[in-house]
Design an enzyme around this catalytic site. Structure first.
Site, PDB file in Angstrom:
ATOM      1  N   GLU A 172      39.418  -4.051   7.445  1.00  0.00           N
ATOM      2  CA  GLU A 172      40.209  -4.336   6.233  1.00  0.00           C
ATOM      3  C   GLU A 172      41.692  -4.572   6.519  1.00  0.00           C
ATOM      4  O   GLU A 172      42.577  -3.891   6.013  1.00  0.00           O
ATOM      5  CB  GLU A 172      40.023  -3.197   5.221  1.00  0.00           C
ATOM      6  CG  GLU A 172      38.569  -3.035   4.813  1.00  0.00           C
ATOM      7  CD  GLU A 172      38.310  -1.835   3.913  1.00  0.00           C
ATOM      8  OE1 GLU A 172      39.226  -1.376   3.221  1.00  0.00           O
ATOM      9  OE2 GLU A 172      37.165  -1.331   3.939  1.00  0.00           O
ATOM     10  N   ASN A 213      35.814  -6.263  10.385  1.00  0.00           N
ATOM     11  CA  ASN A 213      35.027  -5.863   9.218  1.00  0.00           C
ATOM     12  C   ASN A 213      35.882  -5.874   7.965  1.00  0.00           C
ATOM     13  O   ASN A 213      37.011  -5.364   7.965  1.00  0.00           O
ATOM     14  CB  ASN A 213      34.481  -4.439   9.463  1.00  0.00           C
ATOM     15  CG  ASN A 213      33.462  -4.003   8.442  1.00  0.00           C
ATOM     16  OD1 ASN A 213      32.513  -4.716   8.154  1.00  0.00           O
ATOM     17  ND2 ASN A 213      33.677  -2.825   7.861  1.00  0.00           N
ATOM     18  N   HIS A 249      30.112  -4.728  -0.674  1.00  0.00           N
ATOM     19  CA  HIS A 249      30.174  -3.733  -1.756  1.00  0.00           C
ATOM     20  C   HIS A 249      30.290  -4.506  -3.073  1.00  0.00           C
ATOM     21  O   HIS A 249      31.343  -5.085  -3.364  1.00  0.00           O
ATOM     22  CB  HIS A 249      31.396  -2.817  -1.609  1.00  0.00           C
ATOM     23  CG  HIS A 249      31.336  -1.859  -0.466  1.00  0.00           C
ATOM     24  ND1 HIS A 249      30.425  -0.832  -0.393  1.00  0.00           N
ATOM     25  CD2 HIS A 249      32.081  -1.777   0.661  1.00  0.00           C
ATOM     26  CE1 HIS A 249      30.620  -0.140   0.717  1.00  0.00           C
ATOM     27  NE2 HIS A 249      31.604  -0.691   1.381  1.00  0.00           N
ATOM     28  N   ASP A 281      26.096  -2.082  -0.920  1.00  0.00           N
ATOM     29  CA  ASP A 281      25.597  -1.302  -2.050  1.00  0.00           C
ATOM     30  C   ASP A 281      25.827  -2.162  -3.296  1.00  0.00           C
ATOM     31  O   ASP A 281      26.699  -3.032  -3.313  1.00  0.00           O
ATOM     32  CB  ASP A 281      26.216   0.090  -2.193  1.00  0.00           C
ATOM     33  CG  ASP A 281      27.719   0.139  -1.963  1.00  0.00           C
ATOM     34  OD1 ASP A 281      28.199   1.137  -1.390  1.00  0.00           O
ATOM     35  OD2 ASP A 281      28.421  -0.838  -2.337  1.00  0.00           O
TER      36      ASP A 281
END
Ligand code: G3I
Length: 362
Positions: A172, A213, A249, A281
């Site tokens: 990030e 990532n 996400h 998720d």
């Protein structure tokens, strides 16, 4: 002809939710009146269908839950052939004091994975969150920060050399506009912290595959353009980066269009990079309905399809094995239901949807 997914999922969703909402029997009925439940064979483990196709289906795993709950451990070992270290190998948990490392969690997760024929993704070496106070609280010079970060990466990656197959090296670092995030590391070292981190990780374990990532960079947008530009610069500069992690996400209404995810994966593939779905998720909110469970299942199935059809994606990691321990509940302090198994470890419709997608794939 492809098997219809919809009726099956609706059936599964209804069944799952009827179980979820099944009233508790006030008193045990005399056995003579209780009909034997139909013997429904359990679905095959996700990992068995994944492994038949050379695919890695994983879950984020935390040692704090693994050591406390054997049902959780059994579920992880049965269903997944890969685990990601959720928190135990982040800078703060693994390096709590300047001259002390705490490898208890990382060692336990790696040992668990090895005992259960699972691969390991290490998460994460450089991030702007979960750093220890001793690191971020002082006035450390650039040279000192470079020395500290190099030592950290050499120590952590070196310890698991040959045991951790992939690392989220930098996490990030790009903001929504596609620019470098204003992070502790950018302020302390400058933009070079990113190539330096990859270089040191590669020196510490030349066989590990190294990932950048990020979240919110799955579809084609300003952020994913910024990620693309960053990793292209690294590749063009000969920096040892091997892949990009798409965290995924999402919620029922913000899932990226599969076609855009496919296009994004393809352009990263043209740079010679792999793509992993690293933290999936699908938030549904606290009220669980059959319709929401079905919609969630479709989103999971869509993203697995995109990954399976891409020539540079062979890994999907869900950010938690069960809703019981998902970060979503920690964050919202309400019980969300974003992952594949519910709070009682039962498969949700999304599991059936993933199995069906695997079965439809050679
Ligand atoms: O370990 C301490 C414990 O000792 C203490 O008693 C407790 C209460 O303060 O906190 C515990 O630490 C928590 C840690 O999870 C381990 O459970 C932290 O407070 C909590 O903030 C931390 O949350 C993690 C979060 O990252 C931190 O930003 C989540 O579990 C983790 O799932 C989540 O994962 C991130 C990925 O690393 C990067 N991508 C986004 C994703 C979701 O935020």
């Amino acid at each position: 002809m492809k098997k219809p997914f919809l009726p099956l999922a609706l059936l599964f969703a209804t069944l799952a939710c009827s179980i979820l909402q099944a009233p508790t029997l006030p008193t045990p009925f005399p056995t003579s009146t209780v009909l034997p439940s139909p013997t429904v064979a359990p679905p095959p483990p996700l990992r068995s269908l994944a492994e038949e196709r050379g695919f890695w289906i994983g879950s984020a795993v935390s040692y704090e839950y693994l050591r406390a709950d054997s049902i959780y451990g059994d579920l992880v070992a049965r269903e997944f052939n890969l685990l990601t270290t959720e928190n135990d190998l982040k800078f703060g948990p693994v390096h709590p004091e300047p001259d002390r490392y705490d490898f208890e969690g990382g060692d336990a997760l790696v040992a668990f994975a090895q005992a259960n024929g699972m691969a390991v993704r290490g998460h994460t070496l450089v991030w702007d969150s979960q750093n220890p106070d001793w690191l971020v609280g002082g006035n450390t010079t650039r040279d000192e920060l470079i020395r500290l970060l190099r030592e950290h990466i050499y120590t952590v990656v070196g310890r698991y050399r040959g045991q951790i197959a992939a690392w989220d090296v930098v996490n990030e670092a790009i903001d929504g506009d596609g620019n470098l995030h204003d992070t502790f590391w950018l302020r302390g070292i400058g933009p070079d912290y990113i190539p330096l981190a990859f270089q040191w990780a590669h020196e510490a374990d030349p066989d590990a595959i190294l990932f950048y990532n990020d979240q919110g960079a799955e579809r084609m947008n300003a952020k994913s353009d910024g990620v693309y530009a960053l990793v292209k610069r690294l590749r063009d500069g000969g920096i040892p980066i091997h892949g990009v992690g798409m965290q995924m996400h999402v919620d029922l209404y913000t899932a990226p269009p599969p076609g855009e995810v496919a296009a994004n994966m393809a352009r990263l593939g043209e740079l010679g990079l792999e793509v992993h779905i690293t933290e999936m998720d699908v938030r549904v909110g606290s009220e669980i309905t059959p319709e929401k469970m079905h919609r969630q299942a479709v989103i999971y199935q869509d993203m697995l399809k995109v990954c399976l059809e891409a020539n540079n994606c062979d890994t999907m990691v869900v950010w938690g094995a069960t809703d019981r321990y998902s970060w979503l509940s920690e964050r919202t302090s309400m019980q969300d239901a974003g992952v594949l198994f519910d709070i009682d470890y039962r498969p949700k419709p999304a599991v059936e949807a993933l199995l069906e997608r695997f079965e439809l794939t050679e």
